[in-house]
Design a protein around this motif. Structure first.
Motif, PDB file in Angstrom:
ATOM      1  N   ALA A   1      50.159 -32.623   9.574  1.00  0.00           N
ATOM      2  CA  ALA A   1      48.793 -33.120   9.435  1.00  0.00           C
ATOM      3  C   ALA A   1      48.709 -34.565   9.901  1.00  0.00           C
ATOM      4  O   ALA A   1      49.409 -34.959  10.826  1.00  0.00           O
ATOM      5  N   ARG A   2      47.859 -35.359   9.239  1.00  0.00           N
ATOM      6  CA  ARG A   2      47.529 -36.684   9.753  1.00  0.00           C
ATOM      7  C   ARG A   2      48.743 -37.574   9.965  1.00  0.00           C
ATOM      8  O   ARG A   2      48.881 -38.237  10.991  1.00  0.00           O
TER       9      ARG A   2
ATOM     10  N   GLU B   1      42.320 -33.185   3.861  1.00  0.00           N
ATOM     11  CA  GLU B   1      43.387 -32.990   4.847  1.00  0.00           C
ATOM     12  C   GLU B   1      44.666 -32.719   4.085  1.00  0.00           C
ATOM     13  O   GLU B   1      44.903 -33.303   3.026  1.00  0.00           O
TER      14      GLU B   1
ATOM     15  N   TYR C   1      41.165 -30.385  11.276  1.00  0.00           N
ATOM     16  CA  TYR C   1      41.125 -31.856  11.274  1.00  0.00           C
ATOM     17  C   TYR C   1      41.661 -32.423  12.589  1.00  0.00           C
ATOM     18  O   TYR C   1      41.184 -33.435  13.075  1.00  0.00           O
TER      19      TYR C   1
END
Lengths: 350, 350
Positions: A29-30, B340, B244
């Motif tokens: 993810a981020r 997220e 995302y």
């Protein structure tokens, strides 16, 4: 880790240098994207890699494709003359080169241990970038995994490579004939001995890994018109490993000349001190060349014109025979059987 | 390790089943070649791999090349519905498939821990072979490293893949527009939940990994003529991670319908029990499809005709907006922001 700290790769030092890889960096993810953008894309970025898709879309390659893969698990990560990043690039480039291919594209897959310093990762990625630039290849796709502390030792790197076969080149054990001559492009054993002595913190001045990309040297050799039959880079298992593997393909013996093997003074000293056989030691910037008997001079001439081949030498020949042995004639003319390198494993050499 | 022993892959059992990987298996000499011949070539052999050169010489590929790489580090090695070998093949095949490519060739790089049972390696290689056969791909080149006990956890596998882009296909975030609709091909979360519950030895009947190759399903979808804009397999980070990441490419918001997300009863139960968000869970046989608004029915129809798409569903849409958020409307119509997936890392899921 004083050993790792003592060989510097030029790269910017930032406040985040004490930051460490966490499991969240591998979650997809981020934080994963941030790590990839900041630490990988900023250094390795190109038009193929930048979209960060699941795969890279590449232009068509005109001609025969060559594909290779190699995992780099060397310990320590940094050593005189190189580091795991440089080694990862060279190993893929060299696997392509010794098959007669022009290296074009690499993939780069990192497995990171939770707790690895981001500054260490950055040094390695800078080294990957510099090696790619020197070899004229691009990292076009990648993968980053993080595993918990203890599931991997710091960082392992896989590089897979894609190249285009040079037209008209046909290399392989099937082309080898009795009478063919065996050459190497320079001094043997420096990489393996460097890793061994660095890992064990022996004080052995003068040893430096020979890690280097061979594609340009091989191009020079093939362009010379010499009838090159077989090429192989003697990494794990050393020159002996390559020659015993070659012997599986024909009713041959291989006769080597001990005095002809190029050795640096440092490597000779280390082998004598540690009781090691230079023929068994791993190399990362060397190539074993089998060439038709009439073309030795032409091949040696081509090799010696290149910076990586100045000390190229003829070290032996292939003869008809059924013993399946590699024999070495020493200074007094007696021949001894060269052992296959199975008894003294030196793990994580590359 | 009772967990690993309970999921069988059919393969011959021999007297050597108690044999273990030693450092000498990684030394690059006779034992390495024996291991590769007996345990790899016998199962995966083909005309490209068999010469065991440093690289594979492949025929030219007519058209645009697609290249990908993936490391598989899953723990445990065997789980309901799959194992690390199957996963390694599917992950490369799926990365190619979601880029619109026909998968053709794989490399296979193994990093083995000293002490790994050879019988375990054999089961995994059999699984690699079966998965390759099912996907119509070949392992054309490989690498085998052995590292000392403790330097890696049992076995890590890198697969890099090479494919040919299907003519006329253009996929990517740059093609997404407000109004586009978001689909998935079936129930979500089964892979991640299976790994989680198997690893922790929870008794949770009915959970099985969804690992599957997506190339055939994607071919069916693309052949339908639906205006497919973007495809991505929601592995680490799950569906939320994919969405995302998509939002980084435009001034969009994404609106999802909680009730539309296909979930197996087992996955729903596990998420409720463990307090997990299904949108965050990793999948290995699923694809997120972004399609033009007029082509939802055509795309769903194509997906549902394939065994891997029977439960395909529309789960949301892309709208113009600047919040950069993924919003989920629940059963009462209220919208909540979907986090997220950064807070609860589940390492070694793939």
């Amino acid at each position: 880790m004083p050993v790792e700290a003592s060989f510097e790769v030029a790269c910017p030092v930032t406040q985040s240098d004490r930051e460490r890889i966490s499991l969240a960096h591998g979650e997809g993810a981020r934080l994963t994207r941030k790590l990839i953008r900041n630490e990988l894309l900023s250094i390795l970025g190109n038009d193929f890699l930048r979209p960060l898709g699941d795969s890279a879309i590449l232009p068509p390659i005109d001609g025969t494709l060559v594909m290779t893969t190699d995992s780099s698990v060397v310990s320590p990560l940094f050593f005189p003359g190189g580091d795991i990043g440089k080694l990862a690039v060279h190993s893929a480039v060299n696997d392509l080169a010794v098959c007669g291919a022009v290296p074009l594209y690499l993939s780069l897959a990192l497995i990171l241990e939770e707790g690895l310093e981001i500054a260490t990762l950055r040094r390695i990625v800078h080294s990957v970038g510099a090696a790619c630039q020197a070899c004229g290849v691009q990292v076009v796709t990648g993968d980053t995994k993080v595993v918990p502390r203890g599931a991997v030792d710091k960082i392992f790197i896989n590089t897979s490579g894609l190249g285009r076969l040079r037209p008209g080149v046909e290399l392989g054990a099937h082309r080898v004939r009795p009478g063919d001559q065996i050459l190497v492009n320079g001094v043997i054993g420096d990489h393996g001995l460097t890793i061994l002595t660095t890992r064990n913190q022996f004080e052995m001045s003068g040893l430096t890994s020979d890690t280097a990309p061979l594609h340009d040297l091989v191009a020079r050799l093939l362009d010379s018109g010499a009838d090159v039959r077989f090429l192989r880079d003697p990494t794990r298992g050393g020159v002996a490993g390559v020659l015993y593997e070659l012997l599986e393909h024909g009713a041959w013996e291989i006769h080597l000349d001990e005095a002809a093997l190029p050795l640096s003074d440092a490597a000779r000293g280390a082998c004598e001190l540690l009781g090691l056989e230079p023929w068994h030691i791993a190399n990362e910037g060397k190539v074993v060349v089998v060439v038709g008997a009439n073309d030795v001079d032409r091949a040696l001439g081509a090799l010696r014109q290149h910076p990586l081949g100045r000390q190229a030498a003829r070290i032996g020949e292939v003869r008809a025979g059924t013993s399946g042995e590699v024999l070495v004639s020493g200074v007094l003319g007696f021949e001894r059987v060269l052992d296959e390198p199975t008894g003294a494993p030196l793990p994580r050499i590359c």
